[in-house]
Design an enzyme around this catalytic site. Structure first.
Site, PDB file in Angstrom:
ATOM      1  N   ASP A 105       0.827  -1.214   0.000  1.00 34.29           N
ATOM      2  CA  ASP A 105       0.000   0.000   0.000  1.00 34.29           C
ATOM      3  C   ASP A 105       0.861   1.263   0.000  1.00 34.29           C
ATOM      4  OD1 ASP A 105      -2.005   1.837   0.315  1.00 34.29           O
ATOM      5  OD2 ASP A 105      -2.844   0.968   2.136  1.00 34.29           O
ATOM      6  N   ASP A 121     -10.411   4.648  -1.646  1.00 35.95           N
ATOM      7  CA  ASP A 121     -11.164   3.675  -0.850  1.00 35.95           C
ATOM      8  C   ASP A 121     -12.668   3.810  -1.083  1.00 35.95           C
ATOM      9  OD1 ASP A 121      -8.622   3.377   0.056  1.00 35.95           O
ATOM     10  OD2 ASP A 121      -9.101   3.577   2.178  1.00 35.95           O
TER      11      ASP A 121
HETATM   12  C1  GLA Z   1      -5.460   2.711   2.544  1.00 41.94           C
HETATM   13  C2  GLA Z   1      -5.949   1.574   1.661  1.00 41.94           C
HETATM   14  C3  GLA Z   1      -6.974   0.762   2.420  1.00 41.94           C
HETATM   15  C4  GLA Z   1      -6.373   0.224   3.713  1.00 41.94           C
HETATM   16  C5  GLA Z   1      -5.790   1.367   4.531  1.00 41.94           C
HETATM   17  C6  GLA Z   1      -4.977   0.867   5.716  1.00 41.94           C
HETATM   18  O1  GLA Z   1      -6.467   3.627   2.800  1.00 41.94           O
HETATM   19  O2  GLA Z   1      -6.476   2.059   0.465  1.00 41.94           O
HETATM   20  O3  GLA Z   1      -7.440  -0.309   1.619  1.00 41.94           O
HETATM   21  O4  GLA Z   1      -5.388  -0.723   3.416  1.00 41.94           O
HETATM   22  O5  GLA Z   1      -4.944   2.196   3.761  1.00 41.94           O
HETATM   23  O6  GLA Z   1      -4.491   1.895   6.496  1.00 41.94           O
END
Ligand code: GLA
Length: 653
Positions: A400, A463
């Protein structure tokens, strides 16, 4: 003469009794408003401060936030007037939104994308002789962070009856999925990829009364099948495509399924299916919790439909510099090896445990100094971390982006690829298979180069986000995948984020989804058509019958897992009615008639539009039932925000 005077008098009277009056938008019932963050505010912005757009203060109006939808019955309203814009309180993060006004289902106003700092735009919409109004704020396609949206000085002019908020119709859950029978049936993917010499972990998913005896014909040397569990294990040294015939037998009968084990360089030959800690627990995760979810994946029977990954997201390791007794401490040992936090005391034991259940297990980290939630990242430790993950026994990595942004000095494509290529090299040096999940929200059109860094799937957007209104973000992201289909194929999938149904965390509480049943059918059908990974986000220990029926429909899953790996495409869209199609193996086709509008709709698609010549058998995928045969067109009544999900098979006589 007298007659004329009387008429004039009457008209005058009517005019006085129906003189236009004004009603502030904030005087309506605000409790029905759905929005992606917080609650609507009166005469304040979403964070409770005075409203201002591009430096101009507004004394009154509605402070809202993106992914907002509000239905209003127009009644005697003649006009709606407001100034719209992104509130200045979003200047630290820069919000971008689109304000929309729909009148009787048609766009009456669209602000275009508006960003923080942009002067307010004036909205003036005539409502004469109309019935329904919808006020909307979308996230402009880039996630809803900092999308503070003001409807300033928003007011109606009305005569007679006032406009009022409409409460969306309440839908009771309706189960369409037939219950699996007692006789054996083999489900899930028909193909599985593994690298030569690496451990095979695959469980033959099968429903039916236990005990079931599993057998396989054509297993290559090195692979073995446990007859009582259906676990395929071992390893195969030689690259190749191995055709296997599985059988599952119980006291009620016998099922067969042709399967292909592809020993080669590409994993995830069908979209990965599993579960993730994010959205139901965020960083409140522990070893015990993960094991309990793995137990539930088996006890609920999800494993029998093809779900196989238990993925740990952010929050499992150490927060550098933190005093938290569980999450603080040393992030790495003296040799630089990555450490888990105290809530995960035995990483290897946990991985082994998940494996004994016939499941695989995933881990998460960032290429930057820290993860999104501030936990230790892999920067400059990539090889060491990949080795550690392999040593512990993981099978999947979500990588990520987050704080890696600080490492980017220029803005070149190579800089964006670099961390993902580095970790790919590190993973390839280990002796395990890692399904590699790139998470960087679609930066630099990752779908165009995700394959180059050996990513198996990549998030295409920000997200999806659990909130009291994620119909808007789910549908914006899901339907927004149109056009990415050319980048998907076996082993390479676009990812519109997890499946947020069942119980997920909203505002700090584990609550049942706020999506209506029809919206949930749309969710699953769309993710199936899109060949998206099916990563559940809900608490598996608390799945109700309806939710379970939604995520275990084998014919829906079969569309998602189709071996051709062709992502579906949008065939047509007009007035919130969308027709999507996906080509399936054996010349079959899945068709989704999606109704994104606020009312039920009749939808029709002709075979010629689908490019089909001849006669087809139409099958209702959710009900698993054959319906009509036709050579002309298919018509269905589709509920508000719902779908008719159909499979077409050519009839050859
Ligand atoms: C980002 C990602 C999410 C999750 C969070 C964790 O927002 O897009 O899917 O993994 O980080 O902190």
């Amino acid at each position: 003469m007298e007659y004329r005077i009387a008429i004039a008098l009457l008209a005058g009277l009517a005019a006085t009794s129906l003189r236009a009056e004004s009603l502030k938008l904030t005087e309506l019932d605000l409790s029905v408003i759905k929005q992606g963050y917080g609650r609507p505010m009166v005469n304040q912005n979403i964070i409770g401060k005075p409203m201002a757009i591009a430096g101009k203060p507004f004394a009154w109006g509605l402070g809202s936030h993106a992914q907002m939808t509000w239905r209003i019955a127009i009644n005697g309203a003649k006009k709606f007037h407001a100034f719209v814009g992104v509130d200045d309180s979003s200047k630290d993060g820069k919000g971008t939104v689109v304000f929309q006004v729909l009148v009787d289902g048609k766009a009456a106003y669209d602000s275009g994308i508006m960003a923080t700092g942009e002067p307010a735009k004036e909205v003036s919409v005539s409502l004469e002789k109309k019935k329904n109004l919808i006020l909307k704020v979308t996230a402009a396609g880039d996630g809803q962070g900092f999308d503070h949206a003001d409807w300033a000085e928003a007011v109606f002019e009305y005569e007679g009856s006032k406009p009022v908020s409409i409460v969306p119709p309440v839908e009771k859950p309706y189960i369409l999925t037939p219950k699996p029978g007692p006789q054996p049936k083999i489900n899930g993917p028909k193909v599985f990829g593994v690298r030569p010499g690496h451990p095979i972990l695959f469980t033959v998913p099968a429903t039916g009364d236990r005990p079931i005896k599993f057998e396989a014909q054509g297993l290559p040397a090195g692979a073995k099948l446990d007859p009582s569990t259906g676990f395929l294990s071992g390893s195969v040294a030689e690259k190749g495509e191995y055709k296997i015939e599985f059988t599952a037998t119980n006291s009620k009968g016998k099922a067969e399924r042709s399967f292909k084990l592809v020993v080669g360089d590409v994993l995830a030959l069908t979209p990965p299916m599993g579960w993730s800690t994010w959205y139901m627990a965020y960083t409140n995760i522990t070893d015990t919790f993960v094991r309990a979810q793995a137990d539930a994946m088996v006890s609920t029977g999800l494993i029998n439909h093809g779900y196989s990954y238990i993925n740990i997201d952010d929050g499992w390791n150490v927060i550098p510099g933190s005093n938290d007794p569980n999450r603080g401490g040393k992030a790495r040992d003296d040799q630089g090896n990555l450490l888990s936090n105290k809530l995960f005391p035995d990483m290897k034991g946990m991985c082994d445990y998940v494996h004994t259940k016939g499941l695989k297990i995933g881990i998460y980290i960032s290429p930057g100094k820290t993860t999104c939630a501030g936990y230790e990242g892999s920067l400059n430790h990539e090889e060491q971390d990949a080795k550690q993950f392999a040593k512990w026994g993981f099978d999947f990595l979500k990588y990520d982006w987050c704080s890696y942004q600080n490492e980017v000095k220029g803005d070149t494509l190579d800089e964006y690829k670099l961390p993902y290529a580095k970790m790919r090299d590190a993973l390839l040096k280990t002796d395990r298979d890692f399904v590699y999940n790139l998470c960087q929200y679609g930066l630099k059109e990752v779908w165009k180069w995700g394959e180059e860094v050996d990513g198996n799937f990549w998030r295409t957007t920000g997200d999806l986000g659990a909130s009291d209104s994620y119909w808007d973000s789910m549908s914006a992201i899901g339907f927004g995948q149109a056009g990415y289909e050319k980048y998907a194929k076996p082993g390479r999938w676009n990812d519109p984020d997890n499946i947020l149904i069942g119980k997920v965390m909203v505002g700090g509480q584990l609550l049942p989804t706020t999506l209506t049943p029809s919206e949930q059918y749309t969710y699953m059908s769309l993710w199936a058509i899109l060949a998206s990974p099916l990563v559940l986000a809900s608490d598996l220990t608390q799945l109700d019958e309806f939710t379970l029926s939604l995520v275990t429909n084998d014919e829906v899953i079969e569309v998602n897992q189709d071996v051709l790996g062709k992502q579906g495409r949008r065939l047509r869209v007009s007035d919130d009615l969308e027709v999507w199609v996906r080509d399936l193996e054996n010349g079959e086709m899945a068709v989704g008639l999606f109704n994104r509008s606020e009312d039920p709709a009749e939808m029709t698609v002709s075979l010629s539009e689908l490019g089909i010549d001849g006669t087809v058998q139409v099958r209702d995928i959710w009900r698993q039932k054959d319906q009509e045969r036709t050579s002309k067109s298919i018509k269905r009544k589709v509920p508000r925000h719902g779908v008719a999900f159909l499979k077409l098979t050519k009839v050859t006589k």
